[in-house]
Design an enzyme around this catalytic site. Structure first.
Site, PDB file in Angstrom:
ATOM      1  N   ASN A  38       7.660  13.506  14.085  1.00  0.00           N
ATOM      2  CA  ASN A  38       7.835  14.426  15.202  1.00  0.00           C
ATOM      3  C   ASN A  38       8.289  13.688  16.454  1.00  0.00           C
ATOM      4  O   ASN A  38       9.061  14.215  17.258  1.00  0.00           O
ATOM      5  CB  ASN A  38       6.528  15.158  15.480  1.00  0.00           C
ATOM      6  CG  ASN A  38       6.581  15.996  16.739  1.00  0.00           C
ATOM      7  OD1 ASN A  38       7.238  17.026  16.772  1.00  0.00           O
ATOM      8  ND2 ASN A  38       5.902  15.550  17.780  1.00  0.00           N
TER       9      ASN A  38
ATOM     10  N   HIS B 203       5.307  20.890  14.766  1.00  0.00           N
ATOM     11  CA  HIS B 203       5.982  20.643  16.042  1.00  0.00           C
ATOM     12  C   HIS B 203       7.346  19.958  15.895  1.00  0.00           C
ATOM     13  O   HIS B 203       7.857  19.401  16.866  1.00  0.00           O
ATOM     14  CB  HIS B 203       5.080  19.810  16.944  1.00  0.00           C
ATOM     15  CG  HIS B 203       3.761  20.456  17.218  1.00  0.00           C
ATOM     16  ND1 HIS B 203       3.631  21.637  17.910  1.00  0.00           N
ATOM     17  CD2 HIS B 203       2.496  20.099  16.856  1.00  0.00           C
ATOM     18  CE1 HIS B 203       2.358  21.968  17.985  1.00  0.00           C
ATOM     19  NE2 HIS B 203       1.654  21.056  17.351  1.00  0.00           N
TER      20      HIS B 203
ATOM     21  N   GLU C 120       0.103  18.370   8.153  1.00  0.00           N
ATOM     22  CA  GLU C 120      -0.869  18.733   9.181  1.00  0.00           C
ATOM     23  C   GLU C 120      -0.283  19.885   9.991  1.00  0.00           C
ATOM     24  O   GLU C 120       0.566  19.682  10.850  1.00  0.00           O
ATOM     25  CB  GLU C 120      -1.163  17.545  10.100  1.00  0.00           C
ATOM     26  CG  GLU C 120      -2.192  17.882  11.169  1.00  0.00           C
ATOM     27  CD  GLU C 120      -2.180  16.918  12.347  1.00  0.00           C
ATOM     28  OE1 GLU C 120      -3.246  16.704  12.939  1.00  0.00           O
ATOM     29  OE2 GLU C 120      -1.100  16.397  12.682  1.00  0.00           O
TER      30      GLU C 120
ATOM     31  N   ASP D  23       9.610  13.377  21.753  1.00  0.00           N
ATOM     32  CA  ASP D  23       9.964  14.117  20.540  1.00  0.00           C
ATOM     33  C   ASP D  23      11.401  13.818  20.116  1.00  0.00           C
ATOM     34  O   ASP D  23      12.314  13.787  20.945  1.00  0.00           O
ATOM     35  CB  ASP D  23       9.832  15.618  20.781  1.00  0.00           C
ATOM     36  CG  ASP D  23       8.398  16.098  20.692  1.00  0.00           C
ATOM     37  OD1 ASP D  23       7.489  15.322  21.061  1.00  0.00           O
ATOM     38  OD2 ASP D  23       8.197  17.245  20.255  1.00  0.00           O
TER      39      ASP D  23
ATOM     40  N   ASP E 119       2.468  14.098   9.850  1.00  0.00           N
ATOM     41  CA  ASP E 119       1.764  14.354  11.101  1.00  0.00           C
ATOM     42  C   ASP E 119       2.493  15.420  11.924  1.00  0.00           C
ATOM     43  O   ASP E 119       3.731  15.454  11.950  1.00  0.00           O
ATOM     44  CB  ASP E 119       1.698  13.039  11.897  1.00  0.00           C
ATOM     45  CG  ASP E 119       0.966  13.174  13.197  1.00  0.00           C
ATOM     46  OD1 ASP E 119      -0.248  13.419  13.164  1.00  0.00           O
ATOM     47  OD2 ASP E 119       1.608  13.024  14.257  1.00  0.00           O
TER      48      ASP E 119
END
Length: 517
Positions: free
Chosen positions: A126, A232, A265, A197, A228
């Site tokens: 991410n 997002h 996740e 990001d 992870d």
């Protein structure tokens, strides 16, 4: 006569071997229902005396993982990073020098595989560190080739968002737009300014990520990835783009390794989590963790059983091909014993619940010896206690522990000789799961009879094997009536009793009863 007897015995052995494993024999059900052990290498075992855990230290303790009954290890981040937790990567194709060399890691892989232990590593895509070469280039100028590897915006176009506070289940940061120091352009970092990001709208970024995946699978030989912050990759208002990316990622990775294991996740409600399943066949069940603790707080026995049934049925409407990664604690939540009022009976029963429920359970290192820990996160990740401090040459010292110390936690070496220790309790219930297909693979059927509020009761059914499970989540004795054809008690904790078809469950007691053939 001897020849006939020999043929008879040989025939029996052939029938047995063709019918599968024998009763009470340990089986490995990973990944769909096997057990994964989460390790923070920094805190696990120090083999070279520098105070920091390392790959060679894990090699020395692989037999501990095997003895416990786990089938796989998930390593928290192992790549170079400027932080202790290493969730901000500076080099995706290397390992952190504190942990050893890549050759050390390959040796660890080899030794784990010899023991039939799979290895899953944290893959953090991410975001990167602000010290990653891509970001160092990206911030040099607007026309730098790496500029579009990250998300940039001019200050005046995001003025209304710079100080906006965004609170989600997995982040409570004050701001997501960050000034790199020259005042005009800001970059986006959802979690923290040190974690910019990546821009997954850029095809070059996606290709970089797929190459990183190929490297670890093909060149190094890991068995899978824990992904992870999977929710997002794109902003929260673009969930369909997130789902599409993970499908593409899965396709690219399975083309490299057909049996790759991917666990994501996605820290949210089941309605948000479920659409990720086509791309991420295994997803962490955060509802399980929080509902387990809530069930103890409210002494509501069926709260978790009903929630788990609801989640599983919901997922089955999305796809039949999913792995429910259940857990009772991990590196982001307070240690389980702390969450359960430091009550040893609750901790032992909580692992009973985890191991008798459907799913593919995760165990966080140190829970098997009753380690303690509270926020901030560093103190949920304190050093493992292998032996009393005077004898513990492998205990790490990178942090001064506040919770898990000799005065509060009995080290593993001592617990091994204690029949009632946490460690031996964990071993016993894990072995039960690994030798009983109904507990490992069976579906979940809720008990429909009348129950006292603190009792959790359900059936686990797999083909012709059926078991009944009951747990008393209170400190008061309760009685329940069960079907008459359940008679064979295969597990007891807390001195429960079965007389005819009535179970007496003392405080925090558990019982598993198998149906007669």
């Amino acid at each position: 006569m001897k020849l006939q007897l020999g043929l008879f015995i040989s025939t029996l052995l052939l029938i047995w071997s063709c019918s599968g494993k024998g009763k009470n024999e340990v089986e490995n059900h990973w990944p769909h229902a096997g057990i994964t052990y989460e390790i923070f290498i920094q805190s696990f075992y120090d083999s070279d005396g520098d105070g920091i855990g390392d790959f060679n230290g894990v090699i020395k303790k692989l037999d501990h993982v095997k003895e416990l009954g786990a089938n796989a290890i998930w390593f928290m981040p192992i790549m170079p990073s400027p932080t202790y937790h290493k969730y901000d990567v500076t080099d995706y194709k290397a390992v952190h020098p504190d942990y050893g060399t890549m050759d050390d890691f390959k040796q660890l892989l080899e030794e784990a595989h010899k023991r039939d232990i799979k290895i899953v590593i944290d893959l953090i895509i991410n975001h990167t560190s602000t010290e990653h070469p891509w970001f160092l280039e990206s911030k040099k100028s607007r026309d730098n080739p790496y500029r579009d590897y990250y998300v940039w915006a001019q200050k005046d176009t995001i003025a209304d968002f710079i100080n906006k506070k965004t609170i989600t289940l997995d982040s409570d940061n004050i701001r997501q737009w960050h000034d790199p120091g020259f005042g005009q352009d800001y970059y986006y970092g959802f979690f923290w300014g040190g974690m910019p990001d990546l821009n997954f709208d850029n095809p070059k970024v996606r290709e970089e990520i797929y190459e990183i995946g190929r490297f670890w699978l093909e060149d190094i030989g890991v068995d899978g990835f824990r992904l992870d912050a999977a929710k997002h990759i794109f902003p929260d208002d673009r969930p369909e783009d997130n789902h599409a990316f993970w499908k593409e990622f899965r396709d690219r990775m399975t083309a490299i390794k057909s049996d790759i294991y991917l666990v994501g996740e996605v820290y949210d409600r089941k309605e948000i989590v479920a659409p990720y399943l086509p791309g991420l066949p295994a997803l962490f069940n955060f509802d399980f963790h929080y509902t387990l603790i809530e069930a103890y707080q409210k002494e509501d026995g069926m709260l978790l059983a009903k929630k788990q049934k609801e989640v599983l049925d919901f997922y089955l409407d999305i796809t039949k091909d999913f792995i429910d990664a259940t857990f009772s604690s991990n590196h982001d939540q307070p240690r389980l014993l702390n969450s359960l009022d430091e009550n040893p009976r609750k901790l032992k029963q909580a692992i009973n619940i985890l191991m008798t429920m459907p799913g593919a359970p995760y165990l966080y290192y140190g829970e098997e010896i009753g380690m303690l820990g509270q926020k901030p996160d560093e103190h949920i990740r304190e050093p493992f206690l292998w032996d009393i401090k005077a004898n513990d040459k492998g205990r790490t010292s990178w942090i001064e522990p506040q919770y898990s110390i000799d005065e509060t936690v009995t080290p593993l070496a001592i617990q091994k000789s204690m029949s009632t220790s946490y460690f031996n309790h964990y071993k016993e219930i894990i072995r039960l799961r690994n030798t009983n297909r109904a507990l490992a693979l069976g579906n979940l059927e809720l008990y429909e009879g009348t129950l006292p509020d603190p009792i959790m009761a359900f059936f686990r059914n797999h083909k012709d094997q059926k078991v009944f499970v009951a747990h008393n989540l209170s400190d008061i004795t309760h009685h329940i009536v069960i079907p008459e054809d359940y008679h064979e008690v295969i597990y007891k904790y807390g001195s429960p009793e079965l007389e005819k078809n009535t179970i007496t469950l003392p405080a925090y007691a558990s019982i598993v009863i198998e149906k007669e053939d």
